[in-house]
Design a protein around this motif. Structure first.
Motif, PDB file in Angstrom:
ATOM      1  N   VAL A 114       0.855  -1.177   0.000  1.00  0.00           N
ATOM      2  CA  VAL A 114       0.000   0.000   0.000  1.00  0.00           C
ATOM      3  C   VAL A 114       0.894   1.230   0.000  1.00  0.00           C
ATOM      4  N   VAL A 115       0.484   2.244  -0.791  1.00  0.00           N
ATOM      5  CA  VAL A 115       1.190   3.520  -0.755  1.00  0.00           C
ATOM      6  C   VAL A 115       0.196   4.530  -0.182  1.00  0.00           C
ATOM      7  N   MET A 116       0.682   5.378   0.724  1.00  0.00           N
ATOM      8  CA  MET A 116      -0.258   6.305   1.358  1.00  0.00           C
ATOM      9  C   MET A 116       0.345   7.688   1.521  1.00  0.00           C
ATOM     10  N   ILE A 117      -0.538   8.671   1.558  1.00  0.00           N
ATOM     11  CA  ILE A 117      -0.121  10.051   1.824  1.00  0.00           C
ATOM     12  C   ILE A 117      -0.646  10.397   3.211  1.00  0.00           C
ATOM     13  N   VAL A 118       0.287  10.847   4.050  1.00  0.00           N
ATOM     14  CA  VAL A 118       0.006  10.990   5.474  1.00  0.00           C
ATOM     15  C   VAL A 118       0.489  12.362   5.940  1.00  0.00           C
ATOM     16  N   ASP A 119      -0.268  12.989   6.797  1.00  0.00           N
ATOM     17  CA  ASP A 119       0.163  14.201   7.503  1.00  0.00           C
ATOM     18  C   ASP A 119       1.566  13.937   8.072  1.00  0.00           C
ATOM     19  N   SER A 120       2.512  14.875   7.810  1.00  0.00           N
ATOM     20  CA  SER A 120       3.900  14.570   8.218  1.00  0.00           C
ATOM     21  C   SER A 120       4.040  14.411   9.736  1.00  0.00           C
ATOM     22  N   ASN A 121       3.107  14.984  10.482  1.00  0.00           N
ATOM     23  CA  ASN A 121       3.145  14.785  11.940  1.00  0.00           C
ATOM     24  C   ASN A 121       2.866  13.339  12.337  1.00  0.00           C
ATOM     25  N   ASP A 122       2.215  12.609  11.445  1.00  0.00           N
ATOM     26  CA  ASP A 122       1.847  11.227  11.752  1.00  0.00           C
ATOM     27  C   ASP A 122       2.794  10.210  11.139  1.00  0.00           C
ATOM     28  N   LYS A 123       3.815  10.692  10.423  1.00  0.00           N
ATOM     29  CA  LYS A 123       4.593   9.722   9.637  1.00  0.00           C
ATOM     30  C   LYS A 123       5.324   8.709  10.516  1.00  0.00           C
ATOM     31  N   GLN A 124       5.841   9.161  11.654  1.00  0.00           N
ATOM     32  CA  GLN A 124       6.590   8.223  12.491  1.00  0.00           C
ATOM     33  C   GLN A 124       5.670   7.160  13.070  1.00  0.00           C
ATOM     34  N   LYS A 125       4.495   7.611  13.516  1.00  0.00           N
ATOM     35  CA  LYS A 125       3.524   6.679  14.081  1.00  0.00           C
ATOM     36  C   LYS A 125       3.101   5.643  13.025  1.00  0.00           C
ATOM     37  N   ALA A 126       2.893   6.122  11.805  1.00  0.00           N
ATOM     38  CA  ALA A 126       2.503   5.213  10.726  1.00  0.00           C
ATOM     39  C   ALA A 126       3.611   4.194  10.465  1.00  0.00           C
ATOM     40  N   LEU A 127       4.847   4.690  10.409  1.00  0.00           N
ATOM     41  CA  LEU A 127       5.989   3.785  10.178  1.00  0.00           C
ATOM     42  C   LEU A 127       6.088   2.743  11.282  1.00  0.00           C
ATOM     43  N   ASP A 128       5.879   3.191  12.530  1.00  0.00           N
ATOM     44  CA  ASP A 128       5.965   2.255  13.659  1.00  0.00           C
ATOM     45  C   ASP A 128       4.939   1.138  13.529  1.00  0.00           C
ATOM     46  N   ILE A 129       3.714   1.522  13.215  1.00  0.00           N
ATOM     47  CA  ILE A 129       2.660   0.505  13.068  1.00  0.00           C
ATOM     48  C   ILE A 129       3.013  -0.446  11.923  1.00  0.00           C
ATOM     49  N   LEU A 130       3.442   0.129  10.815  1.00  0.00           N
ATOM     50  CA  LEU A 130       3.782  -0.690   9.651  1.00  0.00           C
ATOM     51  C   LEU A 130       4.902  -1.673   9.974  1.00  0.00           C
ATOM     52  N   LYS A 131       5.978  -1.166  10.563  1.00  0.00           N
ATOM     53  CA  LYS A 131       7.161  -2.004  10.788  1.00  0.00           C
ATOM     54  C   LYS A 131       6.910  -3.080  11.832  1.00  0.00           C
ATOM     55  N   ASN A 132       5.877  -2.858  12.627  1.00  0.00           N
ATOM     56  CA  ASN A 132       5.512  -3.811  13.654  1.00  0.00           C
ATOM     57  C   ASN A 132       4.682  -4.967  13.091  1.00  0.00           C
ATOM     58  N   HIS A 133       4.299  -4.824  11.833  1.00  0.00           N
ATOM     59  CA  HIS A 133       3.392  -5.791  11.217  1.00  0.00           C
ATOM     60  C   HIS A 133       4.165  -6.584  10.169  1.00  0.00           C
ATOM     61  N   LEU A 183       3.468  -7.587   7.331  1.00  0.00           N
ATOM     62  CA  LEU A 183       3.349  -7.134   5.938  1.00  0.00           C
ATOM     63  C   LEU A 183       3.884  -5.721   5.702  1.00  0.00           C
ATOM     64  N   GLY A 184       4.434  -5.098   6.776  1.00  0.00           N
ATOM     65  CA  GLY A 184       4.926  -3.735   6.607  1.00  0.00           C
ATOM     66  C   GLY A 184       6.351  -3.534   7.096  1.00  0.00           C
ATOM     67  N   ARG A 185       7.040  -4.640   7.330  1.00  0.00           N
ATOM     68  CA  ARG A 185       8.381  -4.584   7.923  1.00  0.00           C
ATOM     69  C   ARG A 185       9.356  -3.689   7.176  1.00  0.00           C
ATOM     70  N   ASN A 186       9.227  -3.654   5.832  1.00  0.00           N
ATOM     71  CA  ASN A 186      10.167  -2.851   5.034  1.00  0.00           C
ATOM     72  C   ASN A 186       9.589  -1.509   4.611  1.00  0.00           C
ATOM     73  N   ALA A 187       8.620  -1.021   5.368  1.00  0.00           N
ATOM     74  CA  ALA A 187       7.984   0.258   5.028  1.00  0.00           C
ATOM     75  C   ALA A 187       9.019   1.376   5.033  1.00  0.00           C
ATOM     76  N   SER A 188       8.744   2.392   4.236  1.00  0.00           N
ATOM     77  CA  SER A 188       9.697   3.497   4.118  1.00  0.00           C
ATOM     78  C   SER A 188       8.968   4.776   3.691  1.00  0.00           C
ATOM     79  N   VAL A 189       9.443   5.904   4.223  1.00  0.00           N
ATOM     80  CA  VAL A 189       8.968   7.192   3.721  1.00  0.00           C
ATOM     81  C   VAL A 189       9.748   7.451   2.432  1.00  0.00           C
ATOM     82  N   ILE A 190       9.043   7.593   1.332  1.00  0.00           N
ATOM     83  CA  ILE A 190       9.749   7.693   0.049  1.00  0.00           C
ATOM     84  C   ILE A 190       9.687   9.078  -0.567  1.00  0.00           C
ATOM     85  N   GLY A 191       8.926   9.992   0.026  1.00  0.00           N
ATOM     86  CA  GLY A 191       8.855  11.319  -0.572  1.00  0.00           C
ATOM     87  C   GLY A 191       7.830  12.182   0.123  1.00  0.00           C
ATOM     88  N   GLN A 192       7.527  13.326  -0.498  1.00  0.00           N
ATOM     89  CA  GLN A 192       6.549  14.236   0.110  1.00  0.00           C
ATOM     90  C   GLN A 192       5.798  15.017  -0.967  1.00  0.00           C
TER      91      GLN A 192
END
Lengths: 335, 335
Positions: free
Chosen positions: B270-289, B291-300
């Motif tokens: 899944v690719v998503m656009i997220v409020d930058s204030n939430d990006k760390q929280k989103a990454l944490d949830i993803l990496k904890n799962h 199916l999201g272990r290799n999640a990455s912020v790829i741009g803005q």
């Protein structure tokens, strides 16, 4: 852009063009519904869902084409379940090289038939495969309808003496397809009966409380449809061969080819089981409607709550025999 | 019964047997849902609908098969629209002679994946066509999900500085299919990423208010998906090539073959656009799962409300160039 190429199926620039120029052109586009998926309100809590793939051969035939058939077939499936057809999705599997002109004509038929029957085509998908991997075009349609509580059918109410009514002549679609294939050197001017029955069915359900069950006798024909009802709901139906409406040219073609119209597909007919007190009213409504002019009472329920339900045919010569499901191949790719 | 025959598609006795022995066996059967159509309550007033046909070649590939893919693809389409996947219909178009054993395995995969993702397969259809009229098996799945008002996505809220996150490595599915075809003499052990993302996405939506948009970058790959978002919602995205997660063996295969992983299909990302204030929280949830272990912020997002949105790529060598939709044929029958 005259023919479909593999790149039309890649999800890139050409897919985008194809969707814009062929599908959006006919199906339209709204805030709510995009071609790939849709989000929309549904005005009730109980819905009916049905799905069908269409592989009819040939793609164009007297009385319709694969696109019209895909809409009418799905609309009718919903309508006979007592639902008001609401939205339809459409999935296209297209052979590389398919003429865009033909695709446009098919999509245009779909849009026209959808408008006529009051449904919206809300989501779609296109896939393109290499030449030889699919025969021209297959279409899947999935329909969602809203069940009207006051029109809910009551198969459990079927009782001895209930009437079986069919809305018109049977076998037209089967013979039209056979004739269009010209495989058999058969020349008739029989047209497919393919038509959306939802408005007619809605009128019947609104006026008549005693309709127990309805079905659209498509693949497998009237006989297979009735056998399935008998088995599923444990009653016995006796139908009277002489009362079953069959066009003369359809009967003639069947006589030559050795087919039985009872097993030929229909795409614009409904068969229903009705409280015998309501049969005249049902017939009046049917005969008053363009799509029900040749309606006929063809039989009755002779026993209900039977251990094992069966379908009996009183033949023209006075004997009675049991009918089974269609068995073995008769007409592939009829829908 | 070892192979599919045309008679399995006639709607008669053999169709009945096929449905009983293959489909009902795996999908089950309830009062509510029959194989041909279903009537069921929907627990909300707003639904999402999506339809897809699957024509993937080969039908079995590392990491899955056409049946698993048909379920995960439809589940993911619903999930990224913010809906809880609820029910799925399945239409099978089968070539005469197709081994029943393979069909059973595929149907079994579908049932397993449906159970895992919590959806019911409620209606189905089978059509059989003559040998040579379809390449083995095509499946259409249509999915219905229920939109959760509190999780409704808000693409109109996208603003400059929002982060673009992808949930893992890209291009795996594309390379796995290519490799399974062995057309290119390519031997990798890359598996398709095909997986249902609905539970992961549900967790993200429940925890993070600032998710604006989500998409599953399938056909056409990550680049085409982002270009479409930019055009549809009038913003510009800049992605950083070095941040896009790509498996080494996928990159290696791409280098040899001249493909760009940004344009290869994914079936579990899944690719998503997220409020930058939430990006760390989103990454944490993803990496904890899983199916999201290799999640990455790829741009803005570099500009919003642009007249014409575009996708820019900051390359590894520091230059910036514009990316367009996938153009022309690259990998037919990838899904």
């Amino acid at each position: 852009m005259q023919r479909i190429s593999l790149a039309h199926g890649e999800g890139g620039e050409l897919t985008h063009q194809l969707i814009q120029e062929v599908f959006i052109q006919s199906f339209g586009h709204s805030e709510q519904t995009q071609f790939d998926s849709a989000i929309l309100p549904i005005p009730s809590q109980t819905i009916a869902i049905t799905t069908d793939s269409y592989v009819v051969k040939p793609i164009f035939f007297p009385g319709g084409n694969i696109g019209k058939l895909a809409i009418t077939g799905t609309v009718n499936d919903l309508a006979v379940s007592g639902a008001i057809p609401h939205v339809i999705t459409a999935g296209f599997m297209i052979e590389e090289g398919f003429p865009i002109k033909n695709l446009k004509e098919i999509v245009h038929s779909m849009a026209g038939e959808a408008e006529k029957s009051g449904v919206n085509i809300v989501a779609g998908d296109t896939k393109v495969v290499e030449k030889g991997s699919v025969d021209g075009l297959f279409i899947n349609t999935t329909g969602i309808g809203v069940i009207q509580e006051e029109h809910r059918l009551k198969p459990e109410m079927v009782q001895e003496g209930d009437s079986v009514i069919v809305s018109g002549t049977i076998g037209d679609h089967g013979i039209a397809i056979l004739s269009a294939r010209q495989e058999l050197g058969l020349l008739t001017d029989v047209k497919s009966d393919c038509a959306s029955l939802n408005h007619l069915i809605h009128e019947l359900l609104a006026e008549i409380k005693g309709i127990r069950i309805m079905r659209d006798p498509t693949r497998g024909g009237l006989a297979t449809t009735l056998v399935e009802l008998c088995e599923d709901f444990h009653f016995t139906v006796e139908i009277d061969e002489a009362s079953v409406p069959v066009r003369k040219d359809v009967q003639g073609a069947c006589d030559i080819l050795g087919y039985d119209p009872l097993y030929l597909a229909n795409e614009g007919k409904v068969v229903m089981i009705v409280d015998s007190n309501d049969k005249q009213k049902a017939l009046d409504i049917l005969k008053n409607h363009e799509l029900g002019r040749n309606a006929s009472v063809i039989g009755q329920i002779t026993s209900s709550h039977a251990q094992s339900g069966k379908l009996l045919l009183k033949t023209a010569v006075g004997t009675t025999r049991r009918l089974n499901r269609l068995s073995g191949q008769i007409l592939p790719r009829i829908c």
